[in-house]
Design a protein around this motif. Structure first.
Motif, PDB file in Angstrom:
ATOM      1  N   PRO A  90       0.828  -1.215   0.000  1.00 60.02           N
ATOM      2  CA  PRO A  90       0.000   0.000   0.000  1.00 60.02           C
ATOM      3  C   PRO A  90       0.859   1.260   0.000  1.00 60.02           C
ATOM      4  N   HIS A  94      -3.293   4.428  -2.704  1.00 54.69           N
ATOM      5  CA  HIS A  94      -3.519   2.998  -2.912  1.00 54.69           C
ATOM      6  C   HIS A  94      -3.518   2.297  -1.553  1.00 54.69           C
ATOM      7  N   ASP A  96      -5.008  -0.164  -0.141  1.00 53.82           N
ATOM      8  CA  ASP A  96      -4.972  -1.621  -0.047  1.00 53.82           C
ATOM      9  C   ASP A  96      -3.857  -2.221  -0.906  1.00 53.82           C
ATOM     10  N   GLY A  97      -3.227  -1.391  -1.738  1.00 55.42           N
ATOM     11  CA  GLY A  97      -2.161  -1.875  -2.603  1.00 55.42           C
ATOM     12  C   GLY A  97      -2.630  -2.771  -3.733  1.00 55.42           C
ATOM     13  N   PHE A  99      -3.737  -3.348  -7.491  1.00 55.69           N
ATOM     14  CA  PHE A  99      -3.623  -2.792  -8.822  1.00 55.69           C
ATOM     15  C   PHE A  99      -4.216  -3.778  -9.818  1.00 55.69           C
ATOM     16  N   ARG A 132     -11.927  -2.597  -4.542  1.00 49.38           N
ATOM     17  CA  ARG A 132     -10.998  -1.551  -4.070  1.00 49.38           C
ATOM     18  C   ARG A 132      -9.674  -1.508  -4.841  1.00 49.38           C
ATOM     19  N   VAL A 133      -9.715  -1.862  -6.105  1.00 51.30           N
ATOM     20  CA  VAL A 133      -8.545  -1.733  -6.968  1.00 51.30           C
ATOM     21  C   VAL A 133      -8.452  -0.261  -7.350  1.00 51.30           C
ATOM     22  N   THR A 134      -7.338   0.374  -7.018  1.00 52.65           N
ATOM     23  CA  THR A 134      -7.243   1.826  -7.168  1.00 52.65           C
ATOM     24  C   THR A 134      -6.625   2.275  -8.485  1.00 52.65           C
ATOM     25  N   ARG A 135      -5.955   1.389  -9.199  1.00 51.51           N
ATOM     26  CA  ARG A 135      -5.411   1.758 -10.504  1.00 51.51           C
ATOM     27  C   ARG A 135      -5.546   0.570 -11.437  1.00 51.51           C
TER      28      ARG A 135
END
Length: 168
Positions: A90, A94, A96-97, A99, A132-135
Motif C-alpha cells: 500500500p 492505494h 490496499d495496494g 492494482f 478496491r482496486v485503485t489503478r
C-alpha cells in the motif's frame, strides 16, 4: 439488453479462441502476421486454457473475467474482458495496494459494433471498483483507444520494461 456474466472454467476454450483473435488483430494493426500462428496450433493455447480453467475454478479474485454469450451460436462467446489483480504494498492513493491490469478484451468479428466489448469492459471495471482496486492499466490498439478513454482511461507514466524471448 446485453447479458454479461462471470466466466466459468468451461469457457476456457472460447476465451483462448478470443485471445487468439485479439493477437491476430494486434498483429494486423502492426502490419505483420501473428508470430506463432503460421505453422498450426501454437503451444501457448494449451497452456493458456489450463491457466484459465484453474484460475476460474479456484481463484476468481486474481483473474476477474466477464463474457457475453453469442446469441447466434450457442456455446460460443461473442466477447470477453479478462483482468488481473496484483497485490502490491500500500501507499498514498492505494490504501490496499491493489492494482489491476486488463490484458484481454476481444469481441468476435461477427459480433462487433453491438456493445458487447463495452459491456464486458464495464463489468470488469465495476468488479475492480467493488474490490478496491485503485489503478487499472491496459495496453490498447488504436481501434480500442477511444472506448477506453470513454471509460475513464488516460495516459499514465509508463515504467521501463524488459522482454525476453523464450526458446524451446
Amino acid at each position: 439488453m446485453i447479458l454479461v456474466r462471470p466466466a466459468t472454467p468451461d469457457d476456457a476454450p472460447e476465451l483462448v479462441r478470443l485471445r487468439g483473435l485479439m493477437f491476430a488483430a494486434m498483429a494486423a494493426a502492426g502490419g505483420r502476421p501473428p508470430a506463432d500462428e503460421t505453422d498450426g496450433p501454437a503451444p501457448w493455447r494449451a497452456v493458456a486454457e489450463g491457466i484459465i480453467r484453474e484460475r476460474l475454478a479456484s481463484d476468481r479474485l486474481t483473474m476477474p473475467t466477464f463474457v457475453v454469450d453469442d446469441p447466434a451460436h450457442p456455446g460460443r462467446l461473442a466477447s470477453c474482458a479478462v483482468g488481473a489483480v496484483e497485490q502490491r504494498l500500500p501507499g498514498p492513493g492505494h490504501p490496499d495496494g491493489l492494482f489491476g491490469f486488463v490484458f484481454n478484451i476481444c469481441t468476435d468479428p461477427d459480433s462487433r459494433r453491438k456493445g458487447y466489448g463495452r459491456a464486458c469492459t464495464e463489468a470488469l471495471i465495476d468488479w475492480f471498483d467493488a474490490h478496491r482496486v485503485t489503478r487499472i492499466d491496459l495496453h490498447a490498439t488504436k481501434d480500442g483507444q477511444q472506448l477506453y478513454r470513454d471509460l475513464g482511461f488516460h495516459e499514465h507514466s509508463v515504467a521501463l520494461s524488459r522482454a525476453r524471448t523464450l526458446t524451446s
